[in-house]
Design an enzyme around this catalytic site. Sequence first.
Site, mmCIF file in Angstrom:
data_model
loop_
_atom_site.group_PDB
_atom_site.id
_atom_site.type_symbol
_atom_site.label_atom_id
_atom_site.label_comp_id
_atom_site.label_asym_id
_atom_site.label_seq_id
_atom_site.Cartn_x
_atom_site.Cartn_y
_atom_site.Cartn_z
ATOM 1 N N SER A 188 0.814 -1.216 0.000
ATOM 2 C CA SER A 188 0.000 0.000 0.000
ATOM 3 C C SER A 188 0.843 1.260 0.000
ATOM 4 O O SER A 188 0.291 2.363 0.008
ATOM 5 C CB SER A 188 -0.924 0.026 1.218
ATOM 6 O OG SER A 188 -0.219 0.257 2.417
ATOM 7 N N THR B 117 -2.109 2.993 3.212
ATOM 8 C CA THR B 117 -1.335 4.218 3.390
ATOM 9 C C THR B 117 -0.540 4.046 4.661
ATOM 10 O O THR B 117 -0.874 3.199 5.484
ATOM 11 C CB THR B 117 -2.325 5.403 3.597
ATOM 12 O OG1 THR B 117 -3.156 5.525 2.459
ATOM 13 C CG2 THR B 117 -1.610 6.726 3.850
ATOM 14 N N THR C 261 1.721 7.021 0.455
ATOM 15 C CA THR C 261 0.838 5.956 -0.019
ATOM 16 C C THR C 261 1.012 5.684 -1.505
ATOM 17 O O THR C 261 1.486 6.547 -2.250
ATOM 18 C CB THR C 261 -0.638 6.358 0.214
ATOM 19 O OG1 THR C 261 -1.486 5.245 -0.059
ATOM 20 C CG2 THR C 261 -1.058 7.509 -0.692
ATOM 21 N N ARG D 5 -5.651 9.792 -10.560
ATOM 22 C CA ARG D 5 -6.454 10.005 -9.342
ATOM 23 C C ARG D 5 -5.531 10.339 -8.169
ATOM 24 O O ARG D 5 -4.536 9.678 -7.944
ATOM 25 C CB ARG D 5 -7.264 8.743 -9.033
ATOM 26 C CG ARG D 5 -8.072 8.795 -7.722
ATOM 27 C CD ARG D 5 -7.336 8.192 -6.553
ATOM 28 N NE ARG D 5 -8.188 8.023 -5.367
ATOM 29 C CZ ARG D 5 -7.735 7.651 -4.176
ATOM 30 N NH1 ARG D 5 -6.456 7.420 -3.995
ATOM 31 N NH2 ARG D 5 -8.552 7.521 -3.152
ATOM 32 N N THR E 169 -5.755 7.056 7.199
ATOM 33 C CA THR E 169 -5.685 5.993 6.202
ATOM 34 C C THR E 169 -7.127 5.611 5.868
ATOM 35 O O THR E 169 -8.044 5.934 6.607
ATOM 36 C CB THR E 169 -4.930 4.754 6.721
ATOM 37 O OG1 THR E 169 -5.598 4.262 7.887
ATOM 38 C CG2 THR E 169 -3.489 5.078 7.071
ATOM 39 N N GLY E 170 -7.297 4.896 4.772
ATOM 40 C CA GLY E 170 -8.636 4.449 4.401
ATOM 41 C C GLY E 170 -9.119 5.136 3.140
ATOM 42 O O GLY E 170 -8.320 5.698 2.379
HETATM 43 N N1 GLY Z 1 -6.065 7.048 1.841
HETATM 44 C C1 GLY Z 1 -5.366 6.672 0.714
HETATM 45 C C2 GLY Z 1 -6.075 6.952 -0.540
HETATM 46 O O1 GLY Z 1 -7.305 6.971 -0.564
HETATM 47 O O2 GLY Z 1 -5.436 7.175 -1.532
#
Ligand code: GLY
Length: 369
Positions: free
Chosen positions: A91, A218, A236, A246, A269-270
């Site tokens: 990640s 992340t 991340t 993105r 994170t998430g």
């Molecule tokens: N929290 C990491 C992402 O959505 O890219």
Amino acid sequence: MPVPLNRRDFVRSGAAAAGLGLTARANGAPAVQSRASVPVVISSSNGNSYTHDGKETCVVRAFRLMTEGTDVLDALIEGVNIVERDPQDTSVGYGGLPNADGVVQLDSCCMHGPKKRAGGVAALEGVRIPSLVAKAVLEQTDHHLLVGAGAQTFARQLGFTVEDDLNTPESRRLWLEWKRRIDPEHFLDPEKRARAGADAGLAMVREGLIDGAHYFGTINCNGVNTRGEVCGVTTTSGLAWKIPGRVGDSPILGAGLYVDGQVGAAGSTGRGEANLFGLCSYLVVEQLRQGKSPKDAGMEALRRIKANTIETRLLDDRGQPRFQVSFYVVNRAGQFAGVSLFEGDYAVCTANGPETRPTEALLPGKANW
Ligand code: GLY
């Protein structure tokens, strides 16, 4: 497999005592002399899982360097560099799960509380350690965020190694599996195709092919030293199989990270989109400013995310969000909390050593991917 370090390993290593000016009690346990702030490093749970074949995890290294006198942000970034370089964490950094075209694009930002400076990079390709490029933006430019090809050119000009491909055999294998699953859908209309891509990715999480924490994964890592100097960093590879270009919450100041040197730090994170919508790390730090505890400040952001999640595609059959978001919060005094929408873990390192602890969850049970 990564192995979390425990408190006994840490204390035995002497790392905790090295920089704290600790005195030994009669029973041999270290006693911290009174200071303005209690030093702590807090991070997502991967901060106490991966060692990149060394002995220290992220939180252990960051805490040791910070308490030996290294600048807090430099110490935190040395910590997350371990995870960025470790291909086992799919990640973050090298070996992070790639975007829909199979290209690893990395995001990172960092903030220095006392210096009131910030830097970030987004959609950066080819550099294993984007947090160091984010720090270079902070230190060497008048800007806060560089993206894409410009960020890569900046990194190359500063002497960072730029590689053709940051995939590992494992990240490429998982991308090929995802591609195979969505190929029959390539001629759907764009909305159905996007949904098919997300559904295929989440099915891979449910089947155990990808750890849910790595799908949106992340690392965020925040710290405060005994002088009350607060800093933070987030890095991340972003959402697995994302549309190329993105950018999630991680490199965005106020979303994936916010630090106010007078108040504290929060990072996340998430699911980045859920956090970006409300700039929730900024919200958390503002709640700290108003006197809330780290836990209560984090819970306020989680309630905001839940209230803003109204689209049925994002809700499970209980009407709850179909994703996880976590915040890692520390105030200037060194009080801290890890909070999440659903059950989760976080890492922390204090003078007592590193620990992986359960987060305080807003909602019962695990995220229903
Ligand atoms: N929290 C990491 C992402 O959505 O890219």
